[in-house]
Design an enzyme around this catalytic site. Structure first.
Site, mmCIF file in Angstrom:
data_model
loop_
_atom_site.group_PDB
_atom_site.id
_atom_site.type_symbol
_atom_site.label_atom_id
_atom_site.label_comp_id
_atom_site.label_asym_id
_atom_site.label_seq_id
_atom_site.Cartn_x
_atom_site.Cartn_y
_atom_site.Cartn_z
ATOM 1 N N ASP A 24 0.727 -1.173 0.003
ATOM 2 C CA ASP A 24 -0.007 0.092 0.021
ATOM 3 C C ASP A 24 1.004 1.260 0.085
ATOM 4 O O ASP A 24 1.876 1.221 0.464
ATOM 5 C CB ASP A 24 -0.885 0.044 1.220
ATOM 6 C CG ASP A 24 -2.077 0.905 1.026
ATOM 7 O OD1 ASP A 24 -2.402 1.421 0.031
ATOM 8 O OD2 ASP A 24 -3.002 1.175 2.250
ATOM 9 N N HIS A 41 2.116 3.538 -9.209
ATOM 10 C CA HIS A 41 1.899 2.136 -9.272
ATOM 11 C C HIS A 41 3.003 1.475 -10.208
ATOM 12 O O HIS A 41 3.528 0.556 -9.747
ATOM 13 C CB HIS A 41 0.518 1.746 -10.207
ATOM 14 C CG HIS A 41 -0.406 2.137 -9.440
ATOM 15 N ND1 HIS A 41 -0.619 1.781 -7.938
ATOM 16 C CD2 HIS A 41 -1.600 2.966 -9.625
ATOM 17 C CE1 HIS A 41 -1.847 2.211 -7.415
ATOM 18 N NE2 HIS A 41 -2.364 3.150 -8.441
ATOM 19 N N LEU A 135 11.452 -19.812 -5.104
ATOM 20 C CA LEU A 135 10.506 -18.851 -4.368
ATOM 21 C C LEU A 135 9.110 -19.224 -5.254
ATOM 22 O O LEU A 135 8.983 -19.100 -6.275
ATOM 23 C CB LEU A 135 10.735 -17.423 -4.534
ATOM 24 C CG LEU A 135 9.894 -16.753 -3.920
ATOM 25 C CD1 LEU A 135 9.872 -16.509 -2.367
ATOM 26 C CD2 LEU A 135 10.007 -15.092 -4.332
HETATM 27 C C1 IPE Z 1 -5.477 -2.768 -0.181
HETATM 28 O O1 IPE Z 1 -5.096 -1.274 -0.426
HETATM 29 C C2 IPE Z 1 -5.417 -3.672 -1.522
HETATM 30 C C3 IPE Z 1 -4.002 -3.751 -2.267
HETATM 31 C C4 IPE Z 1 -2.773 -3.309 -1.743
HETATM 32 C C5 IPE Z 1 -4.123 -4.062 -3.320
HETATM 33 P P1 IPE Z 1 -6.031 -0.342 -0.329
HETATM 34 O O2 IPE Z 1 -5.449 0.886 -0.624
HETATM 35 O O3 IPE Z 1 -6.983 -0.796 -1.415
HETATM 36 O O4 IPE Z 1 -6.899 -0.468 0.812
HETATM 37 P P2 IPE Z 1 -7.946 0.608 1.769
HETATM 38 O O5 IPE Z 1 -8.965 0.884 0.643
HETATM 39 O O6 IPE Z 1 -7.081 1.579 2.035
HETATM 40 O O7 IPE Z 1 -8.359 -0.297 2.636
HETATM 41 C C1 IPE Z 2 -1.779 0.336 -3.306
HETATM 42 O O1 IPE Z 2 -1.462 1.570 -3.403
HETATM 43 C C2 IPE Z 2 -1.681 -0.226 -4.611
HETATM 44 C C3 IPE Z 2 -3.305 -0.737 -5.030
HETATM 45 C C4 IPE Z 2 -4.301 -0.609 -4.031
HETATM 46 C C5 IPE Z 2 -3.291 -1.080 -6.434
HETATM 47 P P1 IPE Z 2 -2.488 2.609 -3.584
HETATM 48 O O2 IPE Z 2 -2.933 3.006 -4.857
HETATM 49 O O3 IPE Z 2 -3.600 2.251 -2.446
HETATM 50 O O4 IPE Z 2 -1.950 4.016 -2.655
HETATM 51 P P2 IPE Z 2 -2.545 4.833 -1.750
HETATM 52 O O5 IPE Z 2 -3.098 4.033 -0.477
HETATM 53 O O6 IPE Z 2 -3.770 5.678 -2.458
HETATM 54 O O7 IPE Z 2 -1.401 5.725 -1.207
HETATM 55 MG MG MG Z 3 -4.087 2.337 -0.582
#
Ligand code: IPE
Ligand code: IPE
Ligand code: MG
Length: 254
Positions: A24, A41, A135
């Site tokens: 995240d 990303h 892995l």
């Molecule tokens: C969780 O992250 C899903 C992934 C990292 C793929 P999110 O950014 O979607 O989670 P929430 O919405 O903040 O809980």
């Molecule tokens: C996690 O990073 C990746 C996915 C959920 C695809 P986020 O896109 O949720 O990044 P933040 O939480 O907005 O910083």
């Molecule tokens: Mg996120």
């Protein structure tokens, strides 16, 4: 130092067999740099590449990464579209490299919602790495922990309908055996980057006794040093699985 038959490891503490990570913080990483979210990303994919190498070197057996949750479809259409493209191009570009590093790739989640093109790319990447013995890299895509449990229960219900299974015979083991990752050791260490302290519908069944580790580091900045800090934290923990600390010490001393 004497050579042992154990896998050589760059890390000298107690290495978890299975590490599961919620990657995240990509969006916030990009925002801080005044870049579009997709740039975060893309940097996140770089981070995956690095961590796969670090896990291989540390002697981790299974690495499960949460790439796209069943709730992430709620994001703006443009971001979802770009994430799908990124997933597709990463599969195309990385499969050879994974194979040369002896990594076996597996995707978990409901892939029926992906385009035919992406489903094909997933199947090809899995097939191309099937015989690798290093892995095991599990990527959770359109995955939800609740979906996983529902899916397992539905499979059992079909067996009951056919008269192959009695409802009274359904226990933890029957459900477990129908969930994703049933053939792999349960996660020992869970890591969530990006500062949030929640599970966000990741592996619900499988995390029952996993050690949880949360860090503020954003996923694109999560490098070897940060990973080793998580391993250090894991190394220092006593896993009791319901027993007392004394019992655990006794059985370890035995
Ligand atoms: C969780 O992250 C899903 C992934 C990292 C793929 P999110 O950014 O979607 O989670 P929430 O919405 O903040 O809980
Ligand atoms: C996690 O990073 C990746 C996915 C959920 C695809 P986020 O896109 O949720 O990044 P933040 O939480 O907005 O910083
Ligand atoms: Mg996120």
């Amino acid at each position: 130092m004497e050579e042992t038959s154990q896998q050589q490891s760059d890390y000298h503490g107690n290495v978890p067999r299975h590490v599961a990570i919620i990657m995240d913080g990509n969006g916030r990483w990009a925002k801080r740099k005044f870049m579009p979210r997709i740039a975060g990303h893309r940097a996140g994919v770089e981070s995956v590449r690095r961590i796969v190498q670090v896990c291989t070197n540390a002697g981790v057996e299974v690495l499960t990464l949460f790439a796209f949750s069943s709730e992430n479809w709620r994001r703006p259409e443009q971001e979802v579209g770009l994430l799908m493209e990124l997933f597709f191009s990463a599969l195309q570009r990385e499969t050879k490299k994974l194979s040369s590093n002896n990594v076996r790739l597996r995707i978990i989640g409901d892939r029926s919602r992906f385009s035919g093109k992406l489903q094909d790319a997933i199947a090809k990447a899995e097939a191309a790495t099937r015989d690798n013995t290093g892995l095991i890299l599990v990527v959770a895509a359109n995955y939800g922990g609740r979906w996983d449990v529902v899916n397992a229960v539905r499979q059992l219900a079909v067996q009951v309908e056919k008269g192959e299974l009695k409802a009274a015979d359904i226990g933890e083991e029957q459900i477990r055996s129908c969930t994703s990752l049933a053939d792999l050791p349960e996660p020992d260490l869970f890591i969530r980057t990006g500062g949030e302290q929640r599970i966000s519908n990741f592996l619900l069944w499988q995390l029952a006794y996993t050690e949880l580790y949360f860090t503020d580091t954003l996923w694109p900045d999560f490098k070897e040093e940060a990973f080793n800090a998580a391993l250090d934290s894991f190394s220092g923990r006593q896993r009791r699985f319901g027993q007392t600390g004394d019992q655990v010490e006794q059985s370890q001393g035995a």
